[in-house]
Design a protein around this motif. Structure first.
Motif, PDB file in Angstrom:
ATOM      1  N   SER A  17      -5.823 -18.376  47.851  1.00 60.06           N
ATOM      2  CA  SER A  17      -6.353 -18.362  46.494  1.00 60.06           C
ATOM      3  C   SER A  17      -6.790 -19.769  46.121  1.00 60.06           C
ATOM      4  O   SER A  17      -6.140 -20.751  46.481  1.00 60.06           O
ATOM      5  CB  SER A  17      -5.312 -17.836  45.499  1.00 60.06           C
ATOM      6  N   ARG A  18      -7.920 -19.829  45.392  1.00 58.34           N
ATOM      7  CA  ARG A  18      -8.477 -21.128  45.019  1.00 58.34           C
ATOM      8  C   ARG A  18      -9.060 -21.040  43.616  1.00 58.34           C
ATOM      9  O   ARG A  18      -9.629 -20.019  43.237  1.00 58.34           O
ATOM     10  CB  ARG A  18      -9.571 -21.553  45.996  1.00 58.34           C
ATOM     11  N   THR A  19      -8.929 -22.132  42.887  1.00 57.74           N
ATOM     12  CA  THR A  19      -9.552 -22.231  41.576  1.00 57.74           C
ATOM     13  C   THR A  19     -10.716 -23.198  41.660  1.00 57.74           C
ATOM     14  O   THR A  19     -10.550 -24.346  42.080  1.00 57.74           O
ATOM     15  CB  THR A  19      -8.543 -22.722  40.519  1.00 57.74           C
ATOM     16  N   THR A  20     -11.904 -22.712  41.275  1.00 54.11           N
ATOM     17  CA  THR A  20     -13.103 -23.534  41.288  1.00 54.11           C
ATOM     18  C   THR A  20     -13.730 -23.460  39.902  1.00 54.11           C
ATOM     19  O   THR A  20     -14.244 -22.408  39.507  1.00 54.11           O
ATOM     20  CB  THR A  20     -14.112 -23.049  42.333  1.00 54.11           C
ATOM     21  N   GLY A  21     -13.663 -24.556  39.164  1.00 56.65           N
ATOM     22  CA  GLY A  21     -14.190 -24.532  37.803  1.00 56.65           C
ATOM     23  C   GLY A  21     -13.400 -23.558  36.952  1.00 56.65           C
ATOM     24  O   GLY A  21     -12.185 -23.677  36.799  1.00 56.65           O
ATOM     25  N   ARG A  22     -14.075 -22.563  36.398  1.00 59.38           N
ATOM     26  CA  ARG A  22     -13.436 -21.560  35.547  1.00 59.38           C
ATOM     27  C   ARG A  22     -13.217 -20.239  36.264  1.00 59.38           C
ATOM     28  O   ARG A  22     -13.059 -19.198  35.626  1.00 59.38           O
ATOM     29  CB  ARG A  22     -14.277 -21.334  34.288  1.00 59.38           C
ATOM     30  N   GLN A  23     -13.247 -20.269  37.590  1.00 59.77           N
ATOM     31  CA  GLN A  23     -13.127 -19.030  38.361  1.00 59.77           C
ATOM     32  C   GLN A  23     -11.997 -19.127  39.372  1.00 59.77           C
ATOM     33  O   GLN A  23     -11.833 -20.143  40.049  1.00 59.77           O
ATOM     34  CB  GLN A  23     -14.441 -18.737  39.081  1.00 59.77           C
ATOM     35  N   LEU A  24     -11.200 -18.077  39.439  1.00 59.29           N
ATOM     36  CA  LEU A  24     -10.126 -17.968  40.419  1.00 59.29           C
ATOM     37  C   LEU A  24     -10.542 -16.948  41.468  1.00 59.29           C
ATOM     38  O   LEU A  24     -10.893 -15.811  41.146  1.00 59.29           O
ATOM     39  CB  LEU A  24      -8.840 -17.515  39.734  1.00 59.29           C
ATOM     40  N   THR A  25     -10.546 -17.361  42.732  1.00 52.36           N
ATOM     41  CA  THR A  25     -10.961 -16.495  43.837  1.00 52.36           C
ATOM     42  C   THR A  25      -9.814 -16.368  44.824  1.00 52.36           C
ATOM     43  O   THR A  25      -9.154 -17.361  45.146  1.00 52.36           O
ATOM     44  CB  THR A  25     -12.193 -17.074  44.569  1.00 52.36           C
ATOM     45  N   ALA A  26      -9.566 -15.154  45.319  1.00 50.52           N
ATOM     46  CA  ALA A  26      -8.486 -14.928  46.288  1.00 50.52           C
ATOM     47  C   ALA A  26      -8.949 -13.942  47.347  1.00 50.52           C
ATOM     48  O   ALA A  26      -9.711 -13.013  47.060  1.00 50.52           O
ATOM     49  CB  ALA A  26      -7.237 -14.397  45.596  1.00 50.52           C
ATOM     50  N   LEU A  27      -8.500 -14.174  48.562  1.00 50.62           N
ATOM     51  CA  LEU A  27      -8.675 -13.194  49.635  1.00 50.62           C
ATOM     52  C   LEU A  27      -7.330 -12.513  49.826  1.00 50.62           C
ATOM     53  O   LEU A  27      -6.316 -13.189  50.030  1.00 50.62           O
ATOM     54  CB  LEU A  27      -9.119 -13.853  50.938  1.00 50.62           C
ATOM     55  N   ILE A  28      -7.314 -11.183  49.756  1.00 48.68           N
ATOM     56  CA  ILE A  28      -6.050 -10.449  49.816  1.00 48.68           C
ATOM     57  C   ILE A  28      -6.130  -9.333  50.856  1.00 48.68           C
ATOM     58  O   ILE A  28      -7.210  -8.911  51.260  1.00 48.68           O
ATOM     59  CB  ILE A  28      -5.684  -9.834  48.442  1.00 48.68           C
ATOM     60  N   ARG A  29      -4.940  -8.861  51.264  1.00 48.44           N
ATOM     61  CA  ARG A  29      -4.804  -7.612  51.984  1.00 48.44           C
ATOM     62  C   ARG A  29      -4.231  -6.594  50.998  1.00 48.44           C
ATOM     63  O   ARG A  29      -3.061  -6.700  50.610  1.00 48.44           O
ATOM     64  CB  ARG A  29      -3.871  -7.769  53.190  1.00 48.44           C
ATOM     65  N   PRO A  30      -5.023  -5.638  50.576  1.00 52.94           N
ATOM     66  CA  PRO A  30      -4.564  -4.718  49.523  1.00 52.94           C
ATOM     67  C   PRO A  30      -3.336  -3.914  49.944  1.00 52.94           C
ATOM     68  O   PRO A  30      -3.250  -3.421  51.064  1.00 52.94           O
ATOM     69  CB  PRO A  30      -5.770  -3.799  49.308  1.00 52.94           C
ATOM     70  N   ALA A  31      -2.397  -3.815  49.025  1.00 50.93           N
ATOM     71  CA  ALA A  31      -1.210  -2.986  49.241  1.00 50.93           C
ATOM     72  C   ALA A  31      -0.899  -2.152  48.005  1.00 50.93           C
ATOM     73  O   ALA A  31       0.098  -1.446  47.973  1.00 50.93           O
ATOM     74  CB  ALA A  31      -0.009  -3.859  49.595  1.00 50.93           C
ATOM     75  N   GLY A  32      -1.750  -2.247  46.987  1.00 54.72           N
ATOM     76  CA  GLY A  32      -1.533  -1.509  45.755  1.00 54.72           C
ATOM     77  C   GLY A  32      -2.671  -1.785  44.800  1.00 54.72           C
ATOM     78  O   GLY A  32      -3.596  -2.551  45.104  1.00 54.72           O
ATOM     79  N   PRO A  33      -2.644  -1.185  43.606  1.00 51.44           N
ATOM     80  CA  PRO A  33      -3.723  -1.381  42.629  1.00 51.44           C
ATOM     81  C   PRO A  33      -3.760  -2.812  42.114  1.00 51.44           C
ATOM     82  O   PRO A  33      -2.742  -3.503  42.075  1.00 51.44           O
ATOM     83  CB  PRO A  33      -3.378  -0.392  41.518  1.00 51.44           C
ATOM     84  N   LEU A  34      -4.949  -3.251  41.722  1.00 57.29           N
ATOM     85  CA  LEU A  34      -5.129  -4.589  41.179  1.00 57.29           C
ATOM     86  C   LEU A  34      -4.985  -4.554  39.665  1.00 57.29           C
ATOM     87  O   LEU A  34      -5.679  -3.794  38.991  1.00 57.29           O
ATOM     88  CB  LEU A  34      -6.514  -5.136  41.544  1.00 57.29           C
ATOM     89  N   PRO A  35      -4.097  -5.358  39.105  1.00 55.89           N
ATOM     90  CA  PRO A  35      -3.977  -5.411  37.649  1.00 55.89           C
ATOM     91  C   PRO A  35      -5.064  -6.291  37.037  1.00 55.89           C
ATOM     92  O   PRO A  35      -5.717  -7.074  37.721  1.00 55.89           O
ATOM     93  CB  PRO A  35      -2.596  -6.039  37.446  1.00 55.89           C
ATOM     94  N   GLY A  36      -5.266  -6.156  35.737  1.00 51.00           N
ATOM     95  CA  GLY A  36      -6.139  -7.069  35.022  1.00 51.00           C
ATOM     96  C   GLY A  36      -7.617  -6.853  35.283  1.00 51.00           C
ATOM     97  O   GLY A  36      -8.064  -5.753  35.618  1.00 51.00           O
ATOM     98  N   ASP A  37      -8.370  -7.932  35.133  1.00 55.03           N
ATOM     99  CA  ASP A  37      -9.834  -7.860  35.171  1.00 55.03           C
ATOM    100  C   ASP A  37     -10.417  -8.442  36.457  1.00 55.03           C
ATOM    101  O   ASP A  37     -11.457  -9.092  36.457  1.00 55.03           O
ATOM    102  CB  ASP A  37     -10.420  -8.589  33.967  1.00 55.03           C
ATOM    103  N   TRP A  38      -9.758  -8.202  37.572  1.00 57.11           N
ATOM    104  CA  TRP A  38     -10.262  -8.698  38.856  1.00 57.11           C
ATOM    105  C   TRP A  38     -11.517  -7.929  39.264  1.00 57.11           C
ATOM    106  O   TRP A  38     -11.580  -6.706  39.180  1.00 57.11           O
ATOM    107  CB  TRP A  38      -9.216  -8.524  39.948  1.00 57.11           C
ATOM    108  N   GLN A  39     -12.527  -8.648  39.752  1.00 54.41           N
ATOM    109  CA  GLN A  39     -13.708  -8.060  40.377  1.00 54.41           C
ATOM    110  C   GLN A  39     -13.522  -8.132  41.885  1.00 54.41           C
ATOM    111  O   GLN A  39     -13.119  -9.181  42.410  1.00 54.41           O
ATOM    112  CB  GLN A  39     -14.979  -8.803  39.966  1.00 54.41           C
ATOM    113  N   THR A  40     -13.800  -7.051  42.595  1.00 54.64           N
ATOM    114  CA  THR A  40     -13.520  -7.008  44.033  1.00 54.64           C
ATOM    115  C   THR A  40     -14.787  -6.779  44.836  1.00 54.64           C
ATOM    116  O   THR A  40     -15.743  -6.151  44.373  1.00 54.64           O
ATOM    117  CB  THR A  40     -12.524  -5.880  44.362  1.00 54.64           C
ATOM    118  N   SER A  41     -14.784  -7.295  46.059  1.00 56.74           N
ATOM    119  CA  SER A  41     -15.867  -7.072  47.016  1.00 56.74           C
ATOM    120  C   SER A  41     -15.314  -7.256  48.415  1.00 56.74           C
ATOM    121  O   SER A  41     -14.220  -7.810  48.597  1.00 56.74           O
ATOM    122  CB  SER A  41     -17.035  -8.036  46.771  1.00 56.74           C
ATOM    123  N   GLU A  42     -16.064  -6.798  49.407  1.00 55.65           N
ATOM    124  CA  GLU A  42     -15.648  -7.009  50.794  1.00 55.65           C
ATOM    125  C   GLU A  42     -16.080  -8.401  51.227  1.00 55.65           C
ATOM    126  O   GLU A  42     -17.210  -8.814  50.975  1.00 55.65           O
ATOM    127  CB  GLU A  42     -16.271  -5.956  51.711  1.00 55.65           C
TER     128      GLU A  42
END
Length: 316
Positions: free
Chosen positions: A248-273
């Motif tokens: 996970s990294r914070t760049t400016g006003r954006q937080l980006t993370a690479l994950i291995r999904p194991a359950g639903p994502l909470p909050g307002d995360w936008q996802t892509s491959e």
């Protein structure tokens, strides 16, 4: 042809000069007929792994099986291009191809060798020592492909070539693989080039396998998630619930993370491959993330090859 081109179990190689392990606890299964991208930083163990598969080195621990048997027994069916691309400097281009034909009776594809050489406008009478690095690369690839191997091992094969020649010879490699069902293992640092042609990924770092499996399945097993940073945003690991955070990294006003999904994502995360480059770089920047291998003989994900004791830290 066997169903597995290469199978490694607990494979390790130690060089006595420094006593360091160049490769250790290496385990993966490469199905036959695949085009494998072998990636990792310099000194990760990629060349050692290729040399073990080619039968040029013997392991100090574990085993490697090539085309269903010992690498030395499979050597007549293996094509190998080393980083240094060794050729006899006093021979001409034509003599080099003739030697290749003599060493591979009954299997030599003269038309392929001549087409690759002709594509570089090489003088058949020119001695190898008079050729540029890119021209020597073309000759050694011509010899390797004309052998019509079942397994082709390429260690940084295109490093000396200009972009146009790289594109042309990558096309020749892909056409050869399609026509003969050749399994190709290709080491390279040019991820965009590998992404266009490879369907299997083998990521090696610090002498150990980090990722192994079908490229599309590995990409599908990860998600790139993004959300704005605000005063109420907590650490990415806490916001992502049970999902495994690779990086996970914070760049400016954006937080980006690479994950291995194991359950639903909470909050307002936008996802892509993720792209291949995003997947590889995230794992290389996060050495504590458990390794992942996808077993080609079964549908579900296998257990990880190695699970370090330390947890993943958030990268700011």
């Amino acid at each position: 042809m066997t169903t597995l081109a290469i199978e490694a179990t607990g494979l390790g190689k130690r060089f006595q000069r420094h006593g360091d392990w160049a490769l250790r606890e290496c385990a993966f299964r490469l199905p036959a007929g695949r085009i494998c991208a072998l990636v990792g930083p310099n000194g990760a163990g990629k060349s050692t792994l290729i040399a073990l598969a080619a039968g040029l080195l013997t392991p100090d621990e574990g085993t490697v099986t090539v085309l269903g048997g010992h690498p030395a027994d499979a050597r007549p069916h293996i094509g190998f291009v080393d980083q240094d691309k060794p050729l006899y400097p006093r021979l001409t281009v034509a003599e080099t191809l003739r030697m290749g034909a003599d060493l591979n009776p009954g299997r030599w594809d003269a038309a392929t060798a001549e087409r690759i050489v002709a594509g570089g406008d090489l003088n058949p009478k020119a001695q190898i020592r008079s050729l540029s690095g890119g021209q020597r690369t073309r000759v050694v690839l011509a010899v390797a492909l004309a052998k019509v191997p079942e397994l082709l091992l390429l260690d940084e094969p295109m490093a000396d070539l200009d972009p146009l020649a790289r594109h042309e010879l990558m096309g020749v490699l892909m056409a050869t693989a399609a026509r003969h069902g050749t399994t190709i293992v290709m080491s390279s640092h040019v991820l965009a080039e590998l992404d266009d042609c490879c369907d299997y990924l083998l990521l090696v770092d610090d002498g150990r396998v980090r990722l192994a499996g079908d490229k599309d399945e590995l990409l599908a097993a990860h998600r790139l998630v993004v959300r704005p940073v605000s005063e109420t945003t907590t650490g990415a690991d806490g916001d992502l619930g049970p999902n495994t955070v690779v990086e996970s990294r914070t760049t400016g006003r954006q937080l980006t993370a690479l994950i291995r999904p194991a359950g639903p994502l909470p909050g307002d995360w936008q996802t892509s491959e993720p792209s291949l480059e995003e997947l590889v770089l995230a794992h290389l920047r996060s050495p504590g993330t458990p390794a992942l291998a996808l077993d080609p003989t079964s549908t579900p994900l296998s257990t990880s090859i190695r699970t370090p004791a330390t947890s993943q830290e958030t990268v700011a």
